[in-house]
Structures are given as C-alpha cells and as structure tokens.
Design an enzyme around this catalytic site. Structure first.
Site, PDB file in Angstrom:
ATOM      1  N   ASP A  68      -4.979   7.223 -36.527  1.00  0.00           N
ATOM      2  CA  ASP A  68      -5.320   7.008 -35.120  1.00  0.00           C
ATOM      3  C   ASP A  68      -5.849   8.316 -34.529  1.00  0.00           C
ATOM      4  O   ASP A  68      -5.758   9.367 -35.159  1.00  0.00           O
ATOM      5  CB  ASP A  68      -4.040   6.547 -34.401  1.00  0.00           C
ATOM      6  CG  ASP A  68      -4.300   6.167 -32.967  1.00  0.00           C
ATOM      7  OD1 ASP A  68      -5.444   5.796 -32.650  1.00  0.00           O
ATOM      8  OD2 ASP A  68      -3.349   6.249 -32.157  1.00  0.00           O
ATOM      9  N   GLU A  97     -11.051  10.391 -33.449  1.00  0.00           N
ATOM     10  CA  GLU A  97     -12.457  10.523 -32.980  1.00  0.00           C
ATOM     11  C   GLU A  97     -12.968  11.962 -33.093  1.00  0.00           C
ATOM     12  O   GLU A  97     -14.162  12.100 -33.286  1.00  0.00           O
ATOM     13  CB  GLU A  97     -12.558  10.007 -31.542  1.00  0.00           C
ATOM     14  CG  GLU A  97     -12.400   8.499 -31.442  1.00  0.00           C
ATOM     15  CD  GLU A  97     -10.954   8.021 -31.662  1.00  0.00           C
ATOM     16  OE1 GLU A  97     -10.039   8.814 -31.391  1.00  0.00           O
ATOM     17  OE2 GLU A  97     -10.757   6.890 -32.117  1.00  0.00           O
ATOM     18  N   ASP A 124      -7.668   0.480 -28.111  1.00  0.00           N
ATOM     19  CA  ASP A 124      -6.762   0.149 -26.996  1.00  0.00           C
ATOM     20  C   ASP A 124      -7.368  -0.842 -26.014  1.00  0.00           C
ATOM     21  O   ASP A 124      -7.878  -0.477 -24.955  1.00  0.00           O
ATOM     22  CB  ASP A 124      -6.365   1.431 -26.273  1.00  0.00           C
ATOM     23  CG  ASP A 124      -5.557   2.348 -27.163  1.00  0.00           C
ATOM     24  OD1 ASP A 124      -5.076   1.884 -28.223  1.00  0.00           O
ATOM     25  OD2 ASP A 124      -5.401   3.533 -26.804  1.00  0.00           O
TER      26      ASP A 124
END
Ligand code: GLC
Length: 800
Positions: free
Chosen positions: A407, A410, A485
């Site tokens: 997670d 990015e 999300d």
C-alpha cells in the site's frame, strides 16, 4: 518580468522533410533536415513501435513495462516508396511515412481501411520549467471513433470527450471526476469503422491524454519529459488489441493459487489476535465461505514494516497456523516507508547499505507516513529489490503468511501538498539514474515486484500472492490490485464496476474494489448490491477503514447476511469457471472481464454502455446500481441468453427490463455454454469431491466451452500436469451432442460430471455415451433434467 520573446515564439516545433533513410533488420531510421530521427521497429505484423528524438541520440532503450517474454517476429516486411512517402507493409498493417513532414498513416493491410492518421503528428516544445522537452503527439479523431482503456480512471467507460493525466496519486475518497488517481496505464484502444487499434505510450513521466476534448477531431498525448515512444497495436478485434498489449507488457507470471480467488475479509484493522480469531470463527459458524483474512498496519510495532506488535499478537506463528488449520490464509500489509529509528534493524540495514532514496543535493528523502518520519527504499535499484525480497523470509517461511498487500506505494507522503516525493529525488532506475519525474509512476510497481520476488523465493513451491495499490503498465506480471480508498456510496458502486472493467481492458485483470466502500459505512442494501458485483470481480475482498463501524457479511441483519452468503457461495461454485478464465488470461492475454464493446464491437449499441460486462466468456453480469431498485433496464448483446435464475431464454441485441429484487443480481448465460460448478465449500480445498456439475445451456448450433484444472497451487502445471477439457456442444432440433477433448497430464480427484441440462427443446428418450446406448427411462424433462456421466466421456448424444 523580463520575457524573452525569442523563446516564447518557438512554441511547438515540428519535424521537417526526410533527408535520409536506413534499415537495420526490423528497424527503420528516418532522419529529417532539422535533426529529428524517427526509429520505427516492426515488433510483430500487428505491432509497430515509434520512437522519436530531436537530438540525434536516443535514450538508453530501457523499459519496466515491456516484458522480455513479449512475442516478436513478423511474417512479412516490405519497404517501398513513392513520391510522397515511404511505405512499410507487414502482413497486417501498411504504414506510410510522409517525406515532407514525417507524418504517419496506418492502414489495414487487407482491406486498406485508414486506421490511424497523424494530425500534427510528433512535435515538441521546449520546457523552461523542467529544462527538457515536452514530447507531443496528435492524431486525427475519426468520425464515430470511441476510446477505451487507461487503467483505473473512474469516469464513463468510453473516454471520448475527456482529458486525463497519468501521475500515480494517493486519492482518499476520490470521485467520478478525480484525476489522476492511483494508477498510470498509458494504453488506450481506439475503435472506429468496426476496427480497433491500441496505442501504448511507454513514457513514465507525468503524461496527458486528450480524447477529442480540446479539439473535436483530434486525439493527443504528451509527456513532460522523456521520449515520444509509443507502440501501435492493431486488432482489428479489440480483444486482440488488449491481448497483444498484454503480451507486450506481460501476462501474470503464473496462475493464481485457487484460494486467492476465494472471498477475502479485510479491515483497518483487525487486532488484537482475539478479534482476528473471532471474525474467522464467525465465518465458519455462519458457514459463509472465506479464504483469507488481512492484517492492516496495526499488527506492526509502531508501524515498522516486518515487525509485530507483541502485545496484540504475542505469537504470530501460532495464530497464523491456527487460522490456516481452519482454512484462513493470513495476508499482511507492507508499506514502503521505513521508520527513521536507529534501533530498528530494517532501517539500519537500509542506511548501512545506502538503499534509501536521496534528494538531488545529497540528503535522504524524508517523508511522513503512518510511522512518522520515514526513509524510502529505492526499489528501482536491483540491489534494493533483492534486499527487500529477502526481508520476507521470516514472515513467509517462518510465520507462514500467505500473501502481502503493498500500500501507499505511489509513494504516498503525508502533509505535503503534492502527496509524494519532490521531483528532484534521485533513483537508480536499474542503472539509468534519473529523478523522481521519471521514476514516480513506476516506484510502486518496482516495490510490488520486489515483494513478489520475496514471496516467490520463500513461499516456493507455492504461488506468490501480492496486492498493490499503485501500478504502471506491466505490473500485472507480478501482482493483483485493488482500486484504493473508495467510499460507501452508490456512486462508488458504479465507479467500482467501471474501474474493474477498465483495468481488465488495460491488461490488468486481477482487480477488485473495497467491497462496501473503504470510507464511511454502507447500509445493508448497498453492501448487498456491492457483494453481488464484487463476487464477479477477479479479486474479491471486503475492506473498510473501520472508522465508521463494522463491515463483515453479518453486520447488516439476517436478510442481508443471507443474501451475502448466497452470493459468496455462488462465487465458490463458479471457481472452476473463473480459474479457467485465468488460464485463458495467462496464456492468451484475454481479459477476464469484457465490457460489452470488447465482447461485440461490431454492434455500435455497445460503444457507450458502461454497466453490463461479460465475466469470463459466457456469463453476462449487470449490477444494480441504485437504491430501492426492483429491477433495471440492461442491454443484452446479440444472441440468445438464459436468465440464470429462472432459465428463461431471451433474444439479445436489445434493451430489456429485468426484475431484480434485493436478492437478485441480473445474470445471463450465453446459449450453448457449459458452465462448470463446484459444490459449496467454506474455503478452497476444504472438501475433496467426487463430482462436479456442468450446467449445459442448449443452443441450436455450436458452442465451445473449456475447463482448466490442475493442483490449484504450485508449478506442476507448467510441466504439463494440468487438464484442459474442451467441450463442444452441438444442438439440433431433436439432439444435443457434447464432444470432449482433454489435454494435459493432470487427473482431478473427481470422477463424474453431473450434467444439468437447461433449455432442451425436446423430451429425452435415448442417451448414448461413447457410442453405447444407456438406459435412462426415468429422466425428468423440464424437472430435474440432470444426468451423471464419467468425466472421461468423449462423446455424448442426448436424443429425443
Ligand atoms: C490506505 C489504504 C487502505 C489501508 C490504510 C491503512 O488508506 O488504501 O486500504 O487500510 O491505508 O493501512
């Protein structure tokens, strides 16, 4: 401000006339009088690569996206010229390169249809902000042309009239119009005059795509640095475009273990141990199938990756084993940010070995994430990936964790306006040092790749299972993904449907959404509708932030629990069907979810449809996307489709109203399909069964179905120990014939098929199996129309 008019006037610059041309095997070079070179490589008959430079030098030819396993080679290559152009002809394509301005046109080699044509073509602009060139391409947008693809963009499927940006971004509670979000997949398909082609712009810098938004007749793409470097992939079938792109950027390196296709339960966070075991026990108590349970960041000690909070989880190895004994595989989250803490071994090792990213002027890149101040491994350095993969030894080999969830890759940085690293951060980029401008979009991909290597190494001979949030083209080789999300709203249910379909047509099929929504809490109706869709996504997981209450299947009262159970059970019944779809996906690059346009591009009515999709190749799904709905209109593609719930056939090629109370998701099965089904199990491998069901849907005519099987984990299937059954159905007025052909050396434990005959237009009087007539006096036509046959039959005749 003093402006330099000389610079301002330059604006867009264009290639001039071609002054020289040379050929080197499969690659052609065209040079213009103002120093532009086009390098055109014939990758395959249907795949051409275009690279441009304005400085006579090309960058080192390195791509994280392109797989070394990509098919290459062509059957035909001919280069000719006339007064205006050079003409490159392959078996599939004719490409003309204009001698005056280097503009490209591409035609179908067979019927000479114009498929793609440069508008301004390649051009560039000097950027004084970045000190590099912005590389640009514009192409004519043809009459009636539609555009699809581009990864996880949350808007309508057809991209026409939209502009998008590719820069992977942590996007909590994004919406329909948010852009960019988590993924950067610079690949789109254009479709006009019933022919489809794809463009893969393999440039990792911040990039933009405009699909006839700014100018009606123009589609363009450009990037803030790097090369104009794109692949033109011809179909003309959209399925082949996607398959060829997937071949180029890679199919998953192995089949997923079957359990990974089961239902997964997640929350931020299940802790302490007693909570985890209570959730697991409840699944078994209510007999709701589940294969995986997740530990979010709270299992760690102060959010330090590769540590355990011993207060919450005193003996992880024991817990993981106990869960496993009950069929639950444990999956843990691992983020990229490594807490700055000299007493933390992972941090210290990273520091000692110089594995962390640095700013241009030397200091470490420091950013805030869950643990507070962190440094970040440079996953673009092969040594760092190797080290990282080694860190999984304890989790996987000793503790027995079965999957890892990557997670925040990015990479997400908190409390800074751009949500990520500054542009100047340095990266190794596998020996092609660069700044974050170039490495940003692939950082998460390289993290997932390193994680994958760790799982593969320490989990061997089991197949690795990784989930990632961020991705660039090619990431599908290593990992599955989810859509980040989202929010517990009806709009987000719509978005989840679009994103999963779009990812699949962008070469990334192993995808799902946080079922029920990550932020906020759904009501029972929304959760039930979301489960109904989610069980038809390749990756199926409920996840929520936990801030707003519970989100387990039993949270919303008995009625909803019953519905959720029914659909999760249906997913488990259809596992052999999904597994077979994965087999096609990893072999041929065929997407597992097919939007209607991908399924039938010749039917223009499919070009602007968004809700309906084909699951695998034979099942049509159309989610209910509005509260209180008792049904909906949906488009049935051409052909005859059986309603899954009442087995009534309907003629497609039109919109129909379908009743769908809260219990019912509209599901249709293509006529002639043979759908394999397992008995319900609480987890994959719970039961050994002697029989599996084949739902056989009558068709007047022919249809082929397949059934893939193997050991459901491990690599034996790569050595021929698999079984691939091809089932050919031929239906006549008074006879139904099923011919079976089997290849591969695997023999499944089950012995028989229970055939469930649906839609037979006649009463059965005779049955022949492999030329022998068998007695079948008491078969009940229109009632329980079933029969049991040995799984090794080769030819079955069912006659009136
Ligand atoms: C991010 C993830 C989410 C996770 C949370 C805590 O928001 O997208 O899935 O639960 O971080 O780790």
């Amino acid at each position: 401000m003093i402006t330099n008019t000389e610079l301002e006037q330059k604006g867009n610059q264009f290639p001039a006339d071609i002054i020289s041309y040379k050929k080197n095997v499969d690659t052609l070079y065209f040079e213009t009088s103002n120093g532009v070179t086009l390098q055109l490589t014939v990758v395959r008959d249907s795949v051409l690569r275009f690279r441009y430079t304005t400085t006579s030098n090309f960058d080192e030819d390195f791509s994280y996206a392109i797989t070394k396993y990509a098919s290459t080679g062509y059957n035909h290559l001919e280069i000719t010229e006339d007064k205006e152009s050079y003409i490159v002809t392959t078996q599939k394509l004719i490409c003309t390169i204009n001698k005056l301005d280097l503009k490209i046109s591409l035609f179908d080699a067979l019927d000479k249809t114009l498929i793609s044509q440069d508008e301004l073509g390649f051009h560039w602009e000097e950027s004084f902000q970045y000190g590099t060139d912005i590389v640009k391409m514009s192409k004519v947008s043809h009459d009636g042309e539609s555009y699809f693809g581009l990864g996880d963009k949350p808007g309508s499927l057809n991209l026409k009239g939209k502009r998008y940006e590719n820069w992977v971004t942590d996007s909590y509670a994004y919406g329909k119009d948010s852009d960019p979000i988590y993924k950067a997949i610079p690949f789109y398909t254009g479709l006009h005059h019933a022919k489809a082609y794809g463009i893969f712009f393999d440039n990792t810098f911040r990039a933009f795509f405009d699909f006839a938004q700014e100018r009606k007749k123009v589609t363009s793409f450009w990037a803030q640095g790097g090369e104009m470097n794109y692949y033109f992939v011809y179909g003309p079938e959209m399925n082949d475009v996607v398959a060829n792109y997937t071949d180029l950027t890679g199919k998953p390196h192995q089949m997923p273990a079957l359990w990974t296709l089961g239902y997964h339960q997640c929350k931020w966070s299940y802790y302490p141990e007693s909570k985890v075991t209570a959730v697991a026990a409840k699944f078994r108590e209510l007999q709701i199938p589940c294969d995986a349970i997740y530990l979010d960041i709270d299992y760690m000690e102060g959010f330090r990756c590769f540590t355990w909070n011993k207060e919450y989880f005193p003996d992880p190895k024991r817990m993981v084993k106990e869960l496993m004994d009950d069929g639950f595989k444990t999956i843990v989250i691992i983020d990229p940010g490594i807490k700055v803490d000299k007493d933390y071994s992972v941090f210290q090792e990273g520091l000692d070995n110089d594995y962390f990213c640095k700013r241009a002027d030397g200091p470490y890149m420091k950013g805030k994430v869950w643990p507070g101040e962190c440094y970040f491994p440079d996953f673009t350095n092969p040594k760092v990936r190797d080290w990282w993969s080694g860190l999984f030894k304890e989790l996987i080999e000793d503790i027995g964790v079965k999957g890892v969830w990557n997670d925040m890759n990015e990479p997400a940085v908190m409390e800074v306006p751009n949500k990520t690293f500054p542009n100047d951060v340095r990266h190794d980029y596998d020996g092609n040092p660069c700044s974050h401008r170039k490495a940003h979009n692939i950082y998460g991909m390289q993290m997932a790749r390193a994680t994958y290597q760790g799982l593969k190494k320490f989990g061997y001979p089991k197949r690795p299972f990784v989930i990632t949030r961020s991705a660039y083209s090619g990431t599908q080789r290593y990992t599955s993904t989810w859509t980040g999300d989202n929010v517990a709203t009806w709009e987000h249910l719509w978005i989840a449907n679009v994103q999963a379909q779009r990812m699949a047509m962008s070469g990334f099929s192993f995808v799902g959404s946080d079922i029920g929504g990550f932020a906020e809490q759904p009501n029972g109706e929304l959760y039930a509708r979301w489960i109904q869709l989610g069980v038809f996504h390749p990756f199926c997981r409920t996840h929520s932030s936990g801030d707003h209450g519970e989100q387990e299947p039993w949270t919303f009262g008995d009625e909803i629990t019953g519905i959720v159970k029914k659909y999760i059970e249906l997913r488990y019944q259809l596992l052999p069907y999904l597994y077979t779809a994965f087999w096609h996906h990893i072999n041929d690059g065929t997407p597992i979810l097919k939007s209607l346009v991908l399924y039938d591009q010749a039917d223009v009515q499919t070009h602007f449809r968004t809700d309906e999709f084909i699951y695998g190749d034979k099942i049509l799904i159309c989610p209910i996307l509005e509260a209180y709905s008792k049904g909906r209109r949906l488009y049935l593609p051409k052909g005859i489709w059986f309603n899954y719930w009442d087995n009534m056939p309907s003629e497609g090629g039109k919109e129909v109203w379908i009743d769908a109370d809260l219990e019912t998701l509209p599901i249709f099965i293509k006529e002639g399909a043979i759908i394999p089904k397992y008995p319900i199990q609480q987890y994959v491998g719970e039961k050994e069964f002697d029989e599996i069901t084949l739902d056989v849907y009558y068709k007047k005519g022919k249809e082929t179905s397949t059934l893939f099987d193997d050991a459901h984990d491990g690599y034996d299937y790569t050595k021929g120990r698999y079984s691939l059954r091809t089932l050919k159905l031929t239906g006549k007025k008074d006879e139904l014939i099923i011919q079976q052909h089997k290849s591969g050396k695997f023999d499944a434990a089950y012995k028989t098929f229970k055939l469930n005959l649906i839609g037979l237009p006649f009463k059965i009087s005779t049955i022949q199996i492999d030329n022998e007539e068998i007695k079948f006096e008491d078969i009940k036509v229109n009632g329980d129309n079933t029969l049991v046959v040995d799984k090794e039959f080769t030819e079955l005749h069912i006659m009136a």
